[in-house]
Every structure is written in C-alpha cells, then in structure tokens.
Design a protein around this motif. Structure first.
Motif, PDB file in Angstrom:
ATOM      1  N   LEU A 120      68.974 -22.519 -14.392  1.00 36.75           N
ATOM      2  CA  LEU A 120      67.521 -22.501 -14.562  1.00 36.75           C
ATOM      3  C   LEU A 120      67.108 -21.168 -15.152  1.00 36.75           C
ATOM      4  O   LEU A 120      67.679 -20.119 -14.826  1.00 36.75           O
ATOM      5  CB  LEU A 120      66.807 -22.687 -13.220  1.00 36.75           C
ATOM      6  N   ARG A 121      66.104 -21.217 -16.018  1.00 32.70           N
ATOM      7  CA  ARG A 121      65.506 -19.985 -16.525  1.00 32.70           C
ATOM      8  C   ARG A 121      64.031 -19.961 -16.142  1.00 32.70           C
ATOM      9  O   ARG A 121      63.295 -20.930 -16.381  1.00 32.70           O
ATOM     10  CB  ARG A 121      65.634 -19.884 -18.043  1.00 32.70           C
ATOM     11  N   VAL A 122      63.596 -18.857 -15.560  1.00 33.95           N
ATOM     12  CA  VAL A 122      62.191 -18.624 -15.249  1.00 33.95           C
ATOM     13  C   VAL A 122      61.630 -17.689 -16.309  1.00 33.95           C
ATOM     14  O   VAL A 122      62.189 -16.618 -16.564  1.00 33.95           O
ATOM     15  CB  VAL A 122      62.011 -18.014 -13.852  1.00 33.95           C
ATOM     16  N   LEU A 123      60.554 -18.101 -16.954  1.00 33.13           N
ATOM     17  CA  LEU A 123      59.896 -17.272 -17.961  1.00 33.13           C
ATOM     18  C   LEU A 123      58.571 -16.766 -17.413  1.00 33.13           C
ATOM     19  O   LEU A 123      57.751 -17.550 -16.916  1.00 33.13           O
ATOM     20  CB  LEU A 123      59.627 -18.069 -19.234  1.00 33.13           C
ATOM     21  N   TYR A 124      58.366 -15.462 -17.524  1.00 28.36           N
ATOM     22  CA  TYR A 124      57.069 -14.884 -17.210  1.00 28.36           C
ATOM     23  C   TYR A 124      56.484 -14.356 -18.509  1.00 28.36           C
ATOM     24  O   TYR A 124      57.034 -13.448 -19.141  1.00 28.36           O
ATOM     25  CB  TYR A 124      57.188 -13.748 -16.200  1.00 28.36           C
ATOM     26  N   GLY A 125      55.379 -14.956 -18.934  1.00 27.39           N
ATOM     27  CA  GLY A 125      54.745 -14.572 -20.184  1.00 27.39           C
ATOM     28  C   GLY A 125      53.531 -13.700 -19.949  1.00 27.39           C
ATOM     29  O   GLY A 125      52.717 -13.966 -19.064  1.00 27.39           O
ATOM     30  N   THR A 126      53.402 -12.666 -20.745  1.00 26.25           N
ATOM     31  CA  THR A 126      52.234 -11.794 -20.666  1.00 26.25           C
ATOM     32  C   THR A 126      51.859 -11.362 -22.081  1.00 26.25           C
ATOM     33  O   THR A 126      52.735 -11.095 -22.916  1.00 26.25           O
ATOM     34  CB  THR A 126      52.502 -10.551 -19.791  1.00 26.25           C
ATOM     35  N   ALA A 127      50.571 -11.320 -22.370  1.00 25.45           N
ATOM     36  CA  ALA A 127      50.117 -10.986 -23.719  1.00 25.45           C
ATOM     37  C   ALA A 127      48.753 -10.300 -23.637  1.00 25.45           C
ATOM     38  O   ALA A 127      47.964 -10.555 -22.723  1.00 25.45           O
ATOM     39  CB  ALA A 127      50.021 -12.236 -24.592  1.00 25.45           C
ATOM     40  N   THR A 128      48.509  -9.428 -24.604  1.00 22.49           N
ATOM     41  CA  THR A 128      47.218  -8.769 -24.741  1.00 22.49           C
ATOM     42  C   THR A 128      46.815  -8.777 -26.203  1.00 22.49           C
ATOM     43  O   THR A 128      47.627  -8.453 -27.077  1.00 22.49           O
ATOM     44  CB  THR A 128      47.278  -7.309 -24.239  1.00 22.49           C
TER      45      THR A 128
END
Length: 536
Positions: free
Chosen positions: A229-237
């Motif tokens: 399994l891969r967990v992705l945490y996305g963050t953007a500004t």
C-alpha cells in the motif's frame, strides 16, 4: 468583454505547479539515483526496486538493505504568447508576442528505500515524492493574465472612441437639431485611452509525499510476487497577484481604481447621446429628409446603442478589480492505493510487471476566495472546496537481459491510465489518449567496485488544444541519464547520476471565441543526484 472580465480572476486561480522530472502528468518516477543513471529499471534487481520492481527485491541477499537518495532538480517553463492586446502594453513596445518564463527549483528531493530479506520473504518500505516536488515562479505573471488586462484596456478604448465619434456626429447634426427647434446634446468627456500597464506574479508549490509498505514472497528460485500500500499526502500552495494596473490616457497613465469611476459615467453619456441622436434621425426619416450619409449614421448609432445596452451590466463587474487581484490558496489531502508486482527469472533474462491502482485525491482548500458563484472556474479555489486530483493508475512492464555476466540490458514500458482518473472539471476527458513511456538502458560492471550505466526514455502524452493552457502544461519529451555506482566496501555503495529531459514545443493557435491569440509551450529539466546504499 464579460468573458474576459471573468477570466481575470479565474485564470489567476487555476495556475498549478509541479516539478515532476520524469513520468506521467501527475506522477514522478525518478525515485532513486539508479533511475537517474538508467531509467529502465522496471525489471532490474536492486534496492531501488522497492519502488520500481518490488517483487524483484525478494531476490536480493538476506539481510537489511537501506538506501538514501538526494536529487536537485531545476526546470524552466517557457510560454511564447501572442495576443493583439499586448500591443497596448506600456512595456511591450507595440509588440503582440511576449515570452513568459517560470523557474521551478526543487533543491531537495529525498527518497528512502529499505528492505529486510529473510528466507523467502522481503519486507519493504519506501518514502519518496511521487508527485510535485517544488515551486514554480513566474515573476511577470502569465500571458493569460496580461491579455485579460489588455482586453479591458481595449474595451475602454472602444468606449472612449465611441464617445469621440458621438461628439463628431453631434457637430454634424447640430443644424438639424436647430431646424427642428431642439437643443443638441453637450459633448461627452473623452480621455484618449491608449493602453495599459500592470505587474503580474504567480507562484505554485506542490508536493505529494508517498509512504509505501509492502511484502514480497519468493515462490521459488525463479518467481516472486509482491503486495503493498502507498499512502499519499498532498499539499499545495498557490499565490497569484495582479497589481499596479494603470490605464494609459492622453494625460498620462492613471491608476486603474482612479480611472474606473469614469467608465460607467462615460457609458451612460454615450447611451444618452446615442439615443438622442437616434430619436432625431428617426424624426428626419419620417419627414422624408434622409440622405445616404444620414442613413449610415442612423445604422451606426443604432448598432452602438445596442452594444452599450448589452454591456451595461458587465461594466459593473470591473469594480472588484479596482485594487487588482491577490490570491492565496492552500490545499491538502490524503489518498491510499494498493500496489501489486510480479518478477520472473528465465535463464539470462528477468521479466517484471507492476500495477499501481488509482489514488483518489480530494484536495481541501483553505483560500482567500470566498465568493465564486458567478465565476465557475474559480470554484476550484473557493474556500473549503474539495478538488478532484486523482493520481492515475500505472502499469509498468520490463525486461532485463545479461548477454555476458558484467553487462545488463534493460527495456521498459509505462502506461498511465489518465482518462480513468477524476480531475477537476473532468479535465481528463480533454486528453486524446492515456500517457505512455518507452525506456531502454544498459549497465556495465567495469570492476567489482565500479558500475557505469546510461539510458533513456520517450514520453508521449495525449495532449489536445483544449487541455493545454499556460497555467499548467506538459509536452512530449525524451530523456537521458547516466551515472555510476562505486562500491566503497562490502556494506557501502555510493551513487551519482545526471538526468536531462528535452521537451518538444507544443503550439496552440486557437482560443475561441477570441482571434489572433496563440501560445507556444516548452520546458527544460535537469537533475543531479547522489545516494548511498547500505547492506547490513
């Protein structure tokens, strides 16, 4: 005019920035120094396989394997934009074509691969940045920003020109007014509008941090399988700004907010005078006194009055831009996706395949944009809005052949299921087809300590004019990488590599319903990487 007024905000807000150096539209595949020196790693047996060929990691020797990778990526994004409105810009010297360049730096792209092999089992962990990876900055904004401001200035020029024409017609019709015992209207105020000035800026920063856990099992000496399994945490500004908007007049450049009150007043004067002239000309027509010249004037006034009536409500929307545009939007989300893989050995050959399931991403906004109902495109950045940004499923297949003991030849193929993903406003439907990559490379063990390698990849996207825009774009490309591994000891291997992507130009020549507008898109990309692998 209304369409372009609306776009002044919406185009500002739909800017996106990633610094993906290799891979699909939303996917980075450059997760190790081994990839940089030879991108065709889909069937290679090595610790970097924790990302690229996890089933194959089961064939590594027993023990604990740990790899650290650091990459520095530098990109430029260049858009050569053409718009007739640029000729009105104070800084553009009458030119209709202007180049906008963004610089994207990712000074620290880390990744870690770890595996513990015992018996037929391999327990694995990977940390990487499989999407985004840096910030892109356009110090002069974008062509879509400036062309909208230029179009507003052009609308002001049209309004001002209409006032001048009506004043000229007033002079011509004054004898008729006097003949019918009527008073001719007073002259409309004119300003000699001749252009615009502005400052634009855009910056986008986006990271997808990936944490992958999985287990491989060696079924026999030739076959292994993997699940994880891969967990992705996305963050953007996203930051965007249009400031110091000025209107060029016969008296010099005037601040947009100071000039703006003149616009509705002039529009009202134009409408009143046009209506008065039209009433007079209708009376002259009824009296049988019309000439060809007066008929032409009657038709022109009627058309101008109709145009003014249609735009009367649109002029009011300009007040929100009196102080320019200043946006700040932060986004974040978490997604999870399974990954499966298989590896099979046959003589001097090794074959492998991996499938990464689609990662559902719903980015949550924290934004200064609170009211966007009148502008559909701006809803993507409205505060508390959830935005679809799925990472597409990915299928990779690869083959490795060792014609002699010290040489390994690699081939690979990647297929990104872009059109099965869900993106904002169903942007995936604008693509012609899914993305594909074709990879090849070779490794050569010069000695027990030193290995050199080189390889390349060709990337082809399903781009269409409807999909491409200057806020976020990719173009077809080919890449090459080269580097080496140096075995400093039985337990420590040092790695270094260079990777470069050469992008095609993509020319979009049509922006309906506007005419005379076009964009030419291209990018550059260079990556340096160093790493260290420990085998304990």
């Amino acid at each position: 005019m209304k369409k372009m007024n609306v776009l002044l905000t919406s185009l500002m807000l739909t800017a996106a920035s990633t610094t993906a150096t290799a891979g699909g539209i939303l996917t980075n595949t450059n997760q190790s120094i081994d990839f940089l020196r030879n991108p065709a790693r889909d069937a290679a047996i090595g610790l970097d396989g924790v990302y690229s060929n996890p089933a194959g990691v089961a064939f590594l020797p027993e023990g604990f394997h740990l790899g650290f990778n650091w990459q520095y990526a530098h990109q430029t994004r260049t858009i050569e934009s053409t718009s007739p409105f640029f000729a009105l810009g104070r800084k553009n010297n009458g030119q209709t074509t202007k180049t906008f360049e963004g610089v994207a730096d990712a000074p620290f792209l880390p990744s870690i691969q770890a595996a513990y092999n015992k018996g037929n089992w391999s327990w694995q962990f990977n940390f990487s940045v499989p999407g985004g990876g840096g910030a892109c900055e356009f110090n002069d904004g974008l062509g879509s920003f400036e062309s909208v401001v230029g179009n507003i200035a052009s609308s002001f020029m049209t309004l001002d020109g209409m006032a001048a024409q009506l004043n000229g017609l007033t002079s011509q019709l004054t004898p008729l007014y006097a003949m019918l015992g009527q008073k001719a209207p007073n002259a409309i105020d004119t300003y000699g509008v001749n252009g615009y000035d502005m400052n634009g800026y855009m910056e986008g920063r986006q990271y997808y941090f990936g944490f992958q856990l999985g287990t491989a099992y060696k079924i026999n000496k030739n076959l292994s399988v993997y699940g994880g399994l891969r967990v992705l945490y996305g963050t953007a500004t996203y930051k965007a700004k249009i400031s110091n908007i000025m209107v060029g007049t016969q008296g010099g450049y005037v601040d947009f907010s100071n000039f703006l009150p003149n616009v509705p007043a002039q529009a009202q004067q134009n409408a009143a005078v046009a209506q008065q002239h039209l009433t007079l000309l209708n009376q002259v027509e009824q009296a049988g006194m019309m000439t060809d010249q007066l008929k032409q004037a009657q038709a022109a006034v009627s058309a101008g009055l109709s145009q003014l009536q249609q735009s009367s409500g649109q002029l009011a929307t300009l007040s929100k831009y009196a102080e320019g545009v200043n946006l700040l939007c932060n986004q974040s989300s978490v997604g999870i996706a399974p990954i499966i893989s298989v590896d099979y050995k046959f003589g001097n050959f090794n074959f492998a395949a991996k499938y990464e399931f689609k990662t559902q991403i719903r980015m949550k906004n924290e934004s200064t944009v609170n009211e966007a109902s009148e502008i559909a495109a701006v809803n993507k950045f409205r505060d508390s809005e959830e935005v679809n940004e799925d990472v597409p499923a990915l299928l990779t297949v690869g083959a490795m052949w060792s014609p002699v003991e010290d040489v390994r030849i690699n081939l690979g193929y990647h297929h990104y299921f872009d059109k099965d993903a869900s993106w904002y406003n169903n942007a995936q439907d604008l693509l012609d087809h899914d993305s594909n990559e074709y990879l090849a490379g070779v490794e050569w063990d010069l000695s027990d300590k030193l290995t050199i390698s080189a390889g390349g990849q060709v990337t082809r996207y399903g781009l269409t004019d409807d999909y491409m825009n200057d806020m976020s774009f990719v173009t077809n490309s080919y890449s090459f990488g080269l580097g080496f591994n140096y075995k400093a000891s039985d337990k420590i291997t040092l790695k270094a590599a260079y990777f470069q992507t050469n992008y095609d130009d993509y020319n979009r020549n049509d922006y309906p319903p506007l005419s005379g507008m076009s964009d030419s898109f291209t990018r550059t990309n260079r990556v340096l990487g160093i790493g260290c692998e420990l085998n304990l």
